[in-house]
Design an enzyme around this catalytic site. Structure first.
Site, mmCIF file in Angstrom:
data_model
loop_
_atom_site.group_PDB
_atom_site.id
_atom_site.type_symbol
_atom_site.label_atom_id
_atom_site.label_comp_id
_atom_site.label_asym_id
_atom_site.label_seq_id
_atom_site.Cartn_x
_atom_site.Cartn_y
_atom_site.Cartn_z
ATOM 1 N N CYS A 101 -22.620 -13.572 33.711
ATOM 2 C CA CYS A 101 -22.795 -12.699 34.858
ATOM 3 C C CYS A 101 -24.287 -12.580 35.188
ATOM 4 O O CYS A 101 -25.130 -12.560 34.288
ATOM 5 C CB CYS A 101 -22.232 -11.300 34.676
ATOM 6 S SG CYS A 101 -20.466 -11.274 34.356
ATOM 7 N N ARG A 140 -25.054 -18.285 35.874
ATOM 8 C CA ARG A 140 -24.551 -17.338 34.874
ATOM 9 C C ARG A 140 -23.087 -16.975 35.115
ATOM 10 O O ARG A 140 -22.470 -16.290 34.302
ATOM 11 C CB ARG A 140 -25.390 -16.058 34.892
ATOM 12 C CG ARG A 140 -26.842 -16.285 34.588
ATOM 13 C CD ARG A 140 -27.591 -14.976 34.562
ATOM 14 N NE ARG A 140 -27.087 -14.110 33.521
ATOM 15 C CZ ARG A 140 -27.446 -14.168 32.253
ATOM 16 N NH1 ARG A 140 -28.339 -15.045 31.879
ATOM 17 N NH2 ARG A 140 -26.944 -13.350 31.354
ATOM 18 N N TRP A 149 -18.865 -13.832 35.834
ATOM 19 C CA TRP A 149 -18.128 -14.768 34.978
ATOM 20 C C TRP A 149 -17.067 -13.916 34.298
ATOM 21 O O TRP A 149 -17.373 -13.043 33.485
ATOM 22 C CB TRP A 149 -19.054 -15.411 33.951
ATOM 23 C CG TRP A 149 -18.356 -16.440 33.122
ATOM 24 C CD1 TRP A 149 -18.077 -17.720 33.469
ATOM 25 C CD2 TRP A 149 -17.836 -16.265 31.800
ATOM 26 N NE1 TRP A 149 -17.412 -18.356 32.443
ATOM 27 C CE2 TRP A 149 -17.250 -17.488 31.407
ATOM 28 C CE3 TRP A 149 -17.799 -15.207 30.899
ATOM 29 C CZ2 TRP A 149 -16.645 -17.682 30.162
ATOM 30 C CZ3 TRP A 149 -17.194 -15.394 29.671
ATOM 31 C CH2 TRP A 149 -16.629 -16.622 29.324
ATOM 32 N N ASN A 174 -23.115 -6.818 32.967
ATOM 33 C CA ASN A 174 -22.996 -8.121 32.315
ATOM 34 C C ASN A 174 -22.740 -7.837 30.842
ATOM 35 O O ASN A 174 -23.525 -7.138 30.213
ATOM 36 C CB ASN A 174 -24.319 -8.881 32.507
ATOM 37 C CG ASN A 174 -24.437 -10.078 31.591
ATOM 38 O OD1 ASN A 174 -23.437 -10.675 31.215
ATOM 39 N ND2 ASN A 174 -25.655 -10.421 31.221
ATOM 40 N N GLY A 175 -21.601 -8.344 30.323
ATOM 41 C CA GLY A 175 -21.282 -8.091 28.919
ATOM 42 C C GLY A 175 -19.845 -7.613 28.775
ATOM 43 O O GLY A 175 -19.012 -7.845 29.656
ATOM 44 N N GLU A 221 -21.755 -35.064 21.418
ATOM 45 C CA GLU A 221 -22.392 -34.547 22.632
ATOM 46 C C GLU A 221 -21.899 -35.305 23.866
ATOM 47 O O GLU A 221 -21.671 -34.711 24.918
ATOM 48 C CB GLU A 221 -23.924 -34.628 22.487
ATOM 49 C CG GLU A 221 -24.722 -34.224 23.707
ATOM 50 C CD GLU A 221 -24.463 -32.807 24.204
ATOM 51 O OE1 GLU A 221 -23.782 -32.031 23.539
ATOM 52 O OE2 GLU A 221 -24.949 -32.507 25.315
ATOM 53 N N LYS A 251 -20.135 -33.526 27.095
ATOM 54 C CA LYS A 251 -20.673 -33.675 28.455
ATOM 55 C C LYS A 251 -19.580 -34.120 29.413
ATOM 56 O O LYS A 251 -19.429 -33.583 30.498
ATOM 57 C CB LYS A 251 -21.794 -34.718 28.505
ATOM 58 C CG LYS A 251 -23.198 -34.403 28.186
ATOM 59 C CD LYS A 251 -23.931 -33.376 28.962
ATOM 60 C CE LYS A 251 -23.567 -31.966 28.610
ATOM 61 N NZ LYS A 251 -24.259 -31.346 27.520
ATOM 62 N N GLU A 294 -16.943 -31.291 30.025
ATOM 63 C CA GLU A 294 -17.308 -30.072 30.735
ATOM 64 C C GLU A 294 -17.592 -30.285 32.209
ATOM 65 O O GLU A 294 -17.359 -29.370 33.002
ATOM 66 C CB GLU A 294 -18.459 -29.334 30.049
ATOM 67 C CG GLU A 294 -19.832 -29.916 30.198
ATOM 68 C CD GLU A 294 -20.915 -29.012 29.580
ATOM 69 O OE1 GLU A 294 -21.871 -29.562 29.052
ATOM 70 O OE2 GLU A 294 -20.816 -27.780 29.652
ATOM 71 N N HIS A 320 -7.215 -42.424 10.718
ATOM 72 C CA HIS A 320 -6.498 -41.399 9.963
ATOM 73 C C HIS A 320 -5.667 -40.522 10.894
ATOM 74 O O HIS A 320 -5.356 -39.380 10.556
ATOM 75 C CB HIS A 320 -7.481 -40.566 9.136
ATOM 76 C CG HIS A 320 -8.185 -41.395 8.107
ATOM 77 N ND1 HIS A 320 -7.577 -41.830 6.956
ATOM 78 C CD2 HIS A 320 -9.431 -41.936 8.093
ATOM 79 C CE1 HIS A 320 -8.415 -42.578 6.258
ATOM 80 N NE2 HIS A 320 -9.551 -42.666 6.935
ATOM 81 N N LYS A 323 -23.729 -20.781 32.384
ATOM 82 C CA LYS A 323 -24.873 -21.329 31.665
ATOM 83 C C LYS A 323 -25.190 -20.537 30.408
ATOM 84 O O LYS A 323 -25.480 -21.091 29.360
ATOM 85 C CB LYS A 323 -26.087 -21.335 32.600
ATOM 86 C CG LYS A 323 -27.337 -21.929 31.989
ATOM 87 C CD LYS A 323 -27.175 -23.417 31.777
ATOM 88 C CE LYS A 323 -28.395 -24.057 31.160
ATOM 89 N NZ LYS A 323 -28.048 -25.401 30.631
HETATM 90 O O1 M6R Z 1 -28.152 -21.343 25.519
HETATM 91 P P1 M6R Z 1 -27.533 -21.996 24.343
HETATM 92 O O2 M6R Z 1 -28.210 -23.252 23.940
HETATM 93 O O3 M6R Z 1 -27.384 -21.077 23.164
HETATM 94 O O4 M6R Z 1 -26.076 -22.390 24.813
HETATM 95 C C1 M6R Z 1 -25.153 -22.909 23.912
HETATM 96 C C2 M6R Z 1 -23.993 -23.511 24.648
HETATM 97 O O5 M6R Z 1 -23.325 -22.560 25.403
HETATM 98 C C3 M6R Z 1 -24.422 -24.661 25.566
HETATM 99 O O6 M6R Z 1 -25.120 -25.628 24.864
HETATM 100 C C4 M6R Z 1 -23.187 -25.307 26.225
HETATM 101 O O7 M6R Z 1 -22.412 -25.936 25.270
HETATM 102 C C5 M6R Z 1 -23.635 -26.271 27.319
HETATM 103 N N1 M6R Z 1 -23.036 -25.903 28.553
HETATM 104 C C6 M6R Z 1 -23.195 -27.660 27.104
HETATM 105 O O8 M6R Z 1 -23.673 -28.513 28.089
#
Ligand code: M6R
Length: 609
Positions: free
Chosen positions: A2, A27, A74, A100-101, A482, A486, A489, A505, A604
């Protein structure tokens, strides 16, 4: 999650609020809303969907006021909808709040309020706060906010306005970020600096438990007991353009292309290219100090967690210290065996991820020494960890992390070399070779980014698949994790990463004709074994895209396609090998018409558990 903004001054509030919210959409973007005091009354305008939907709603009917608050959501409690959008008011509509929270005890509070006859108009946890303001109001907004804080539990940034006191906005925070921007005859509130940077560079960061009374002419901060707090004002030195797209179609692409610079910046002051040494002036550790550390924990979420896995390989192999890597949301619930001989490294781009912060606090409670690796100066991780290594990636706006990840890898590699030398586990010659390799990385990335046509073609060709697999061994496996994240997401393709030897396995059952399998083959010591696994999937008619070093003439014999990356050392390979994976995800997402920078359901900064 948020985004929150607030404005008080002598200009129109609504344009600032909308502009600020546009900088905070990373956010959360499930809904957007603003509230102003117009002709003495609270006016709320909000709707489900992106900020543009709100802009359209306000066209020709813009609220007129010099005081207002805004929110991009969010969703946590209550699905994205008009009624669940913020701001929320009490039943009279005189008290208004953005949040926010999560208010953890909202259900109990809601029941108490309902028993008193209060009617709720949303499914959110936040609405209780607005009703509590009305219920506890004693004629003074500040003292009422304090009363509210005494009854709510959870995590929050909260911003309040009310009709009874038209000359102030009050805000407070716990475990969620909030910054104040100081102007001339106007002041600003926001979850993050990009929202205010076009208006002022003089800011301070609110700490947990602080309550700020923001008026047109000043900001007064106190704690819940009324003790005044002097805040240290600092000048933001970012370029506002750094947070804009700069000609790229998406922030993600811009951020991918910023990686050479991010690498250089993160090495500055740490890598001595002539002497081929690493120093961390901000740590200034001695070998004696490190003798006491017998275990390292790396704790993080998502992409940062993947950087942590790479970090484990680096630290164990170069500094010979046992390392455990934990997903932050699991860490504190598994009674980790952390003690005074442990070093806990938390990695977080934003420095605000709730689970990561909780892990940091838990490690401190257990007596560990703590080190934060973060990209955001002054973030909670930076402030709370005993020591901090900044990655200098610059602002990362796209939800999908790219340059933050590669700078985290770089920071971990530099740290492992540094610790390895201090502990005497890494020979000077090998350290020099590693540092020499690092110095070439920015240019190698730059070169890789000059020609991405082959990746665009693959993305078009395979972008319509529903499943994809990523395989690798050793460090390649860590990078495969990773790559899969990517792709998932931003393109919504189901993707999984496996240690290549693990596939048989169980998961090999999923490999059928035409399924794309991306095989990373940069690790020399396990190369032959990786190639054997590649052949296992080829035998099931998978389409294999391999990633290997320039000069590797074998891979093309087995794989359908090969993406070549510049030759580098085994520890440097992740820094380069992830690039084609980032680009593949980006172009696959484009092919599928996805909203690259704002993938569905994500935000984010994840400041809720
Ligand atoms: O701000 P942070 O690095 O703590 O965030 C951690 C994850 O939320 C962040 O890396 C998330 O997995 C990304 N959107 C991936 O691209």
């Amino acid at each position: 999650m948020c985004g929150i903004v607030g404005y008080i001054g002598s200009k129109q509030a609504a344009p600032f609020l909308l502009d600020g919210m546009s900088k905070l959409e990373y956010r959360g973007y499930d809904s957007a809303g603003i509230a102003v005091l117009e002709k003495g009354q609270v006016r709320v305008e909000k709707c489900v969907g992106r900020l543009d939907a709100l802009r359209q709603k306000l066209e020709g009917n813009m609220p007129e006021s010099v005081i207002g608050i805004g929110h991009t959501r969010w969703a946590t409690h209550g699905r994205p909808s008009d009624r669940n959008s913020h701001p929320h008011t009490d039943s009279s509509g005189k008290f208004v709040v953005v949040h926010n929270g999560i208010i953890e005890n909202y259900l109990a509070l809601k029941e108490e309020l309902i028993a008193k006859g209060v009617e709720f108009s949303s499914d959110t946890d936040t609405e209780v706060v607005a009703h509590l303001m009305a219920d506890l109001f004693d004629g003074d907004m500040e003292s009422t906010v304090k009363k509210v804080l005494k009854v709510i539990k959870g995590s929050y940034s909260l911003v309040f306005m009310c009709e009874a006191e038209q000359d102030k906005i009050i805000c407070t925070k716990k475990d969620n970020p909030l910054v104040i921007g100081l102007g001339e005859g106007e002041n600003f509130i926001a979850s993050d600096i990009p929202a205010i940077i076009n208006h002022t560079r003089r800011t301070f960061i609110m700490s947990d438990g602080e309550i700020a009374t923001v008026t047109k002419d000043g900001v007064w901060v106190q704690d819940i007991e009324g003790t005044p707090i002097n805040k240290k004002v600092f000048e933001v030195n970012w370029n506002a353009e750094a947070a804009e797209k700069g000609g790229f179609e998406h922030f993600m692409l811009k951020e991918i292309y910023e990686q050479p610079k991010a690498m250089r910046d993160t090495m500055t002051g740490r890598v001595n290219a002539e002497e081929k040494t690493i120093t961390f002036p901000e740590l200034n550790w001695t070998s004696e100090e490190l003798q006491g550390i017998n275990k390292i924990f790396i704790v993080a979420c998502g992409t940062a967690y993947h950087a942590g896995i790479v970090g484990k390989y680096y630290l164990e192999q170069l500094a010979r210290v046992p390392v455990e890597v934990d997903i932050a949301s699991e860490f504190r619930y598994r009674s980790p065996l952390v003690d005074g001989n442990s070093l806990c490294i938390v990695i977080s781009q934003s420095g605000e991820t709730s689970d990561t912060l909780a892990a940091l606090r838990e490690s401190k409670r257990l007596g560990a020494r703590t080190l934060g690796v973060t990209n955001v100066v002054g973030s909670s991780v930076a402030r709370e960890a005993d020591q901090v290594i900044y990655t200098y990636a610059g602002p990362e706006i796209a939800v999908a992390s790219t340059k933050a990840y590669t700078t985290q890898l770089l920071a971990m590699l530099m740290l492992a070399i540094y610790v390895g030398r201090l502990r005497g586990t890494l020979a000077e010659e090998q350290a020099k070779e590693l540092v020499g390799g690092l110095a070439s990385i920015p240019e190698q990335i730059h070169k890789m980014l000059e020609d991405v046509d082959q990746i665009k073609v693959f993305a078009r060709e395979y972008g319509s698949c529903e499943d994809a697999f990523f395989l690798g061994r050793s460090l390649d496996y860590a990078v495969a994790l990773e790559g899969a994240l990517k792709l998932k997401e931003i393109s919504y393709i189901h993707a999984e990463a496996y240690a290549a030897g693990e596939l048989k396995h169980g998961t090999l059952a999923l490999i059928v004709s035409g399924v794309p399998v991306i095989v990373l083959a940069t690790q020399e010591d396990v190369y032959d074994k990786t190639v054997s696994n590649l052949q296992e999937v080829k035998a099931r008619e998978a389409v294999v895209i391999a990633i290997g070093f320039e000069g590797d003439t074998s891979l093309a014999k087995y794989a359908d396609h090969v993406i070549y990356i510049p030759k580098t050392g085994k520890y440097h390979a992740p820094l380069l090998a992830v690039l084609p994976l980032q680009l593949l995800s980006y172009y696959a997402a484009l092919t599928r018409g996805c909203d690259v920078d704002k993938p569905r359901n994500l935000a984010k900064s994840v400041t809720v558990e």
